[in-house]
Design a protein around this motif. Structure first.
Motif, mmCIF file in Angstrom:
data_model
loop_
_atom_site.group_PDB
_atom_site.id
_atom_site.type_symbol
_atom_site.label_atom_id
_atom_site.label_comp_id
_atom_site.label_asym_id
_atom_site.label_seq_id
_atom_site.Cartn_x
_atom_site.Cartn_y
_atom_site.Cartn_z
ATOM 1 N N THR A 11 0.876 -77.204 98.769
ATOM 2 C CA THR A 11 0.004 -77.839 99.750
ATOM 3 C C THR A 11 -0.190 -79.305 99.406
ATOM 4 O OG1 THR A 11 -1.912 -77.091 98.470
ATOM 5 C CG2 THR A 11 -1.239 -75.729 100.335
ATOM 6 N N SER A 12 -0.513 -80.096 100.450
ATOM 7 C CA SER A 12 -0.672 -81.532 100.244
ATOM 8 C C SER A 12 -2.101 -81.963 100.501
ATOM 9 C CB SER A 12 0.267 -82.321 101.165
ATOM 10 O OG SER A 12 -0.293 -82.468 102.452
ATOM 11 N N SER A 13 -2.428 -83.162 100.043
ATOM 12 C CA SER A 13 -3.749 -83.737 100.286
ATOM 13 C C SER A 13 -3.948 -84.077 101.761
ATOM 14 C CB SER A 13 -3.930 -84.994 99.431
ATOM 15 O OG SER A 13 -2.900 -85.943 99.712
ATOM 16 N N GLN A 14 -2.858 -84.069 102.546
ATOM 17 C CA GLN A 14 -2.931 -84.341 103.976
ATOM 18 C C GLN A 14 -3.135 -83.072 104.800
ATOM 19 O OE1 GLN A 14 -2.877 -87.664 104.945
ATOM 20 N NE2 GLN A 14 -2.972 -87.881 102.723
ATOM 21 N N GLY A 15 -3.303 -81.945 104.132
ATOM 22 C CA GLY A 15 -3.615 -80.705 104.830
ATOM 23 C C GLY A 15 -2.433 -79.984 105.416
ATOM 24 N N ILE A 16 -1.255 -80.134 104.808
ATOM 25 C CA ILE A 16 -0.103 -79.347 105.248
ATOM 26 C C ILE A 16 0.342 -78.444 104.107
ATOM 27 C CG2 ILE A 16 0.672 -81.003 106.976
ATOM 28 C CD1 ILE A 16 2.764 -81.971 105.041
ATOM 29 N N VAL A 17 1.062 -77.389 104.471
ATOM 30 C CA VAL A 17 1.465 -76.389 103.485
ATOM 31 C C VAL A 17 2.935 -76.059 103.696
ATOM 32 C CG1 VAL A 17 0.550 -74.576 104.988
ATOM 33 C CG2 VAL A 17 0.995 -74.068 102.591
ATOM 34 N N VAL A 18 3.659 -75.941 102.584
ATOM 35 C CA VAL A 18 5.081 -75.613 102.610
ATOM 36 C C VAL A 18 5.282 -74.218 102.031
ATOM 37 C CG1 VAL A 18 7.329 -76.151 101.599
ATOM 38 C CG2 VAL A 18 5.920 -77.984 102.532
ATOM 39 N N PHE A 19 6.104 -73.425 102.723
ATOM 40 C CA PHE A 19 6.458 -72.087 102.272
ATOM 41 C C PHE A 19 7.946 -72.056 101.963
ATOM 42 C CE2 PHE A 19 2.886 -71.670 105.209
ATOM 43 C CZ PHE A 19 1.973 -70.975 104.423
ATOM 44 N N VAL A 20 8.293 -71.690 100.735
ATOM 45 C CA VAL A 20 9.686 -71.657 100.289
ATOM 46 C C VAL A 20 10.155 -70.215 100.205
ATOM 47 C CG1 VAL A 20 11.264 -72.158 98.379
ATOM 48 C CG2 VAL A 20 9.461 -73.805 98.979
ATOM 49 N N SER A 21 11.346 -69.955 100.760
ATOM 50 C CA SER A 21 11.984 -68.651 100.630
ATOM 51 C C SER A 21 13.479 -68.871 100.478
ATOM 52 C CB SER A 21 11.705 -67.781 101.851
ATOM 53 O OG SER A 21 12.344 -66.519 101.729
ATOM 54 N N GLU A 22 14.038 -68.414 99.375
ATOM 55 C CA GLU A 22 15.463 -68.588 99.075
ATOM 56 C C GLU A 22 15.825 -70.079 99.131
ATOM 57 O OE1 GLU A 22 17.960 -64.981 100.468
ATOM 58 O OE2 GLU A 22 16.718 -65.589 102.171
ATOM 59 N N ASN A 23 16.744 -70.460 100.033
ATOM 60 C CA ASN A 23 17.167 -71.859 100.096
ATOM 61 C C ASN A 23 16.608 -72.580 101.317
ATOM 62 O OD1 ASN A 23 18.642 -70.566 102.030
ATOM 63 N ND2 ASN A 23 20.605 -71.500 101.514
ATOM 64 N N ASN A 24 15.516 -72.062 101.869
ATOM 65 C CA ASN A 24 14.869 -72.696 103.009
ATOM 66 C C ASN A 24 13.390 -72.905 102.752
ATOM 67 O OD1 ASN A 24 16.814 -73.012 105.303
ATOM 68 N ND2 ASN A 24 17.132 -70.826 104.922
ATOM 69 N N PHE A 25 12.815 -73.871 103.481
ATOM 70 C CA PHE A 25 11.364 -74.007 103.457
ATOM 71 C C PHE A 25 10.868 -74.407 104.839
ATOM 72 C CE2 PHE A 25 12.788 -78.299 102.210
ATOM 73 C CZ PHE A 25 11.982 -79.139 102.995
ATOM 74 N N SER A 26 9.634 -73.991 105.130
ATOM 75 C CA SER A 26 8.979 -74.308 106.395
ATOM 76 C C SER A 26 7.667 -75.007 106.115
ATOM 77 C CB SER A 26 8.723 -73.035 107.212
ATOM 78 O OG SER A 26 9.945 -72.390 107.528
ATOM 79 N N VAL A 27 7.292 -75.902 107.016
ATOM 80 C CA VAL A 27 6.085 -76.711 106.869
ATOM 81 C C VAL A 27 5.100 -76.308 107.959
ATOM 82 C CG1 VAL A 27 5.152 -79.046 106.715
ATOM 83 C CG2 VAL A 27 7.535 -78.599 106.043
ATOM 84 N N ALA A 28 3.867 -76.008 107.565
ATOM 85 C CA ALA A 28 2.832 -75.639 108.527
ATOM 86 C C ALA A 28 1.669 -76.608 108.438
ATOM 87 C CB ALA A 28 2.348 -74.209 108.265
ATOM 88 N N ASP A 29 0.955 -76.771 109.552
ATOM 89 C CA ASP A 29 -0.252 -77.600 109.516
ATOM 90 C C ASP A 29 -1.432 -76.752 109.066
ATOM 91 O OD1 ASP A 29 -1.029 -76.080 111.733
ATOM 92 O OD2 ASP A 29 -0.588 -77.666 113.192
ATOM 93 N N SER A 30 -2.613 -77.349 109.041
ATOM 94 C CA SER A 30 -3.781 -76.651 108.496
ATOM 95 C C SER A 30 -4.244 -75.501 109.374
ATOM 96 C CB SER A 30 -4.934 -77.641 108.300
ATOM 97 O OG SER A 30 -5.269 -78.259 109.538
ATOM 98 N N ALA A 31 -3.711 -75.414 110.592
ATOM 99 C CA ALA A 31 -4.036 -74.294 111.476
ATOM 100 C C ALA A 31 -3.005 -73.182 111.404
ATOM 101 C CB ALA A 31 -4.158 -74.787 112.920
ATOM 102 N N GLY A 32 -1.954 -73.374 110.589
ATOM 103 C CA GLY A 32 -0.943 -72.340 110.424
ATOM 104 C C GLY A 32 0.240 -72.463 111.361
ATOM 105 N N LYS A 33 0.330 -73.554 112.117
ATOM 106 C CA LYS A 33 1.454 -73.747 113.037
ATOM 107 C C LYS A 33 2.622 -74.399 112.312
ATOM 108 C CE LYS A 33 2.818 -76.185 117.263
ATOM 109 N NZ LYS A 33 2.397 -77.148 118.321
ATOM 110 N N ILE A 34 3.840 -73.875 112.497
ATOM 111 C CA ILE A 34 5.029 -74.449 111.886
ATOM 112 C C ILE A 34 5.380 -75.754 112.598
ATOM 113 C CG2 ILE A 34 7.469 -74.115 111.345
ATOM 114 C CD1 ILE A 34 5.602 -72.315 109.758
ATOM 115 N N ILE A 35 5.506 -76.833 111.819
ATOM 116 C CA ILE A 35 5.807 -78.139 112.405
ATOM 117 C C ILE A 35 7.173 -78.668 111.983
ATOM 118 C CG2 ILE A 35 3.387 -78.793 112.691
ATOM 119 C CD1 ILE A 35 3.568 -80.386 110.103
#
Length: 392
Positions: A11-35
Motif C-alpha cells: 500500500t502507498s501513502s496516496q491510498g492505493i493498494v497493489v496485489f501481486v499474484s505470480e508474475n502479475n499485479f493489479s492496482v486498486a484505489d482506496s474503495a477497492g476498484k481496480i485502476i
C-alpha cells in the motif's frame, strides 16, 4: 474452481493498494476498484490502465514470478523484483516503466530510501545494493551480510539508518548512505529473521519477526532489546482448537508435538499507532499497539476467515490476502477498528472480493513454508530445494 493466491500486498501513502499474484499485479484505489493491471484480462476492463509487466520484458516469462514489491514513501514510485533477477521501477501517476534492469543475484527484498532517490535491494548472497531510481546511474554496493538477506527497511527521523535482517538470526543497523559504518546489531532471535518494520509514530524503535516464534522490539540506535512477544502465548489456541494443524513428522514440522510460529510479515499501521503481525498457517493477525517508545501495549488477536499470505496498512484499515481454498470466494479482505476490537470492513471487503481476481488453478496451489528456505541445515532440506538453490 481454485485460484492462485495473492502472494504480496503493498500500500502507498496516496491510498492505493497493489496485489501481486505470480508474475502479475493489479492496482486498486482506496474503495477497492481496480485502476491498473499487468493482467490482460483485467486491463481489458473499462478505465483500467494496462501496465507493462515482467512477462512483457523478460526473455523467459515462465520464470518471472514477482518476489518482492515496494512503494516509495511519497507513493510516487513503485518497484518489483522478479525471480529472473529483474528489477522494474514504475511512475505511479502513469504506471509507465521508469527504469528496468537485471541484477547479478536473485533479489529477496527491496525498499526505497526515504527520499525515493534510490531503490535498495537485498539478495540471497547477503549483499545489498542501491539503484538510482531516475537516472541510468550505476548500481552501488551498500552493505553485506554473510547470510541470505530476508528484509530491509529505513528508519524515520535523523540520522537515517538502514536496517537489514538475515537468515542467521540477526538485525543489523547501519548508517546511511555510508552503510559500512555499523551502528548496532540486534541479537537475540534464535531462528531466521523474516521481517523488519519501522514507524513514523515511533521513530526510535524497530520491530522484527522471526521463525523462532517471537516478535521483538529494538532500540534502533543501540540494538537494545526492549521487549519480546512470544507468539505461542496468544496464538496457541489455534493449534488447540484444530484451526491450525501440525504436519506429523514432516520437514515443515519436525514433530506433531512441536508448534511452530513463523512470522510472514510485520507492518506499521501509522493511523492506529500499532504494528500488525501475520504468522504462517495461523488464521489470525496479532496487533501490537505502542504504549510508548519503550514498549507495546496489550496485544490484540484478530480472527481471520483463512490463513494469511500478507498484510498491509491502508490508512486505518488493514488489507489481508489469504491462502486460497476451493470453497473460498475472496482472495483478500479488509479489517478495521471496531470498538475495542477489530472486524471486517464490509464495504471495502466486498469490493476487493469482487474485483481482485487471479488465474484459475485445477487444485489449490501449495504455498511453500518459510521454514524450508529458512532452514540453515542444508543437508536436511528436501533434495529438490537443494537443487533449486544450486541452480541459482
Amino acid at each position: 474452481m481454485a485460484r492462485f493466491p495473492v502472494s504480496l500486498v503493498e500500500t502507498s501513502s496516496q491510498g492505493i493498494v497493489v496485489f501481486v499474484s505470480e508474475n502479475n499485479f493489479s492496482v486498486a484505489d482506496s474503495a477497492g476498484k481496480i485502476i491498473a493491471s499487468t493482467s490482460e484480462s483485467q486491463a481489458n476492463s473499462d478505465n483500467v490502465t494496462k501496465i507493462s509487466g515482467p512477462s512483457d520484458v523478460s526473455s523467459n516469462p515462465s520464470d518471472t514470478t514477482i518476489r518482492a514489491a515496494s512503494f516509495s514513501r511519497d507513493g510516487q514510485l513503485f518497484a518489483i523484483c522478479t525471480a529472473d533477477k529483474g528489477i522494474m521501477i514504475y511512475d505511479t501517476k502513469t504506471w509507465t516503466v521508469q527504469r528496468q534492469l537485471k541484477t547479478e543475484k536473485r533479489t529477496n527484498a527491496i525498499c526505497f530510501d526515504p527520499q525515493g532517490a534510490f531503490l535498495v535491494t537485498a539478495d540471497k548472497f547477503g549483499d545489498s545494493y542501491r539503484i538510482p531510481t531516475v537516472s541510468e546511474g550505476p548500481t552501488e554496493m551498500l552493505l553485506g551480510h554473510v547470510s541470505i538477506l530476508c528484509s530491509v527497511d529505513f528508519s524515520y527521523g535523523s540520522p537515517t539508518y538502514v536496517l537489514s535482517c538475515d537468515r542467521d538470526e540477526k538485525l543489523r543497523v547501519s548508517k546511511y548512505p555510508n552503510a559500512y559504518n555499523i551502528e548496532a546489531f540486534g541479537l537475540g532471535h534464535r531462528e531466521f529473521v523474516t521481517s523488519v518494520a519501522t514507524a513514523e509514530f515511533a521513530p526510535t524503535v524497530a520491530v522484527t519477526g522471526s521463525g523462532d516464534g517471537t516478535v521483538r522490539l529494538w532500540r534502533i540506535a543501540t540494538g537494545e532489546l526492549l521487549q519480546t512477544i512470544e507468539l505461542a502465548e496468544y496464538l496457541r489456541v489455534y493449534y488447540e482448537n484444530g484451526k491450525t494443524l501440525c504436519g506429523e513428522n514432516t520437514f515443515h514440522d519436525r514433530s506433531a508435538a512441536t508448534e511452530r510460529y513463523g512470522v510472514l510479515r510485520v507492518r506499521a499501521v501509522e493511523a492506529l499507532g500499532a504494528f500488525v503481525v501475520a504468522v504462517e498457517r495461523i488464521p489470525a493477525l496479532l496487533v501490537l499497539p505502542m504504549a510508548e517508545d519503550s514498549g507495546f501495549g496489550r496485544p490484540m488477536v484478530v480472527d481471520l476467515e483463512a490463513v494469511p499470505t500478507d498484510v498491509a496498512a491502508l490508512g486505518d484499515r488493514m488489507v489481508v490476502s489469504f491462502v486460497p481454498r476451493v470453497d473460498q470466494g475472496a482472495l483478500v479482505t479488509a479489517i478495521k477498528r471496531d470498538g475495542e476490537g477489530f472486524g471486517v470492513d464490509g464495504g471495502l471487503a466486498r469490493a476487493l472480493a469482487e474485483n481482485v481476481v487471479t488465474r484459475e488453478a485445477e487444485s489449490v496451489p501449495e504455498v511453500q513454508s518459510i521454514f524450508v528456505w529458512g532452514n540453515k541445515m542444508f543437508l536436511e532440506r528436501p533434495q529438490e530445494e537443494n537443487e533449486d538453490e544450486d541452480a541459482e
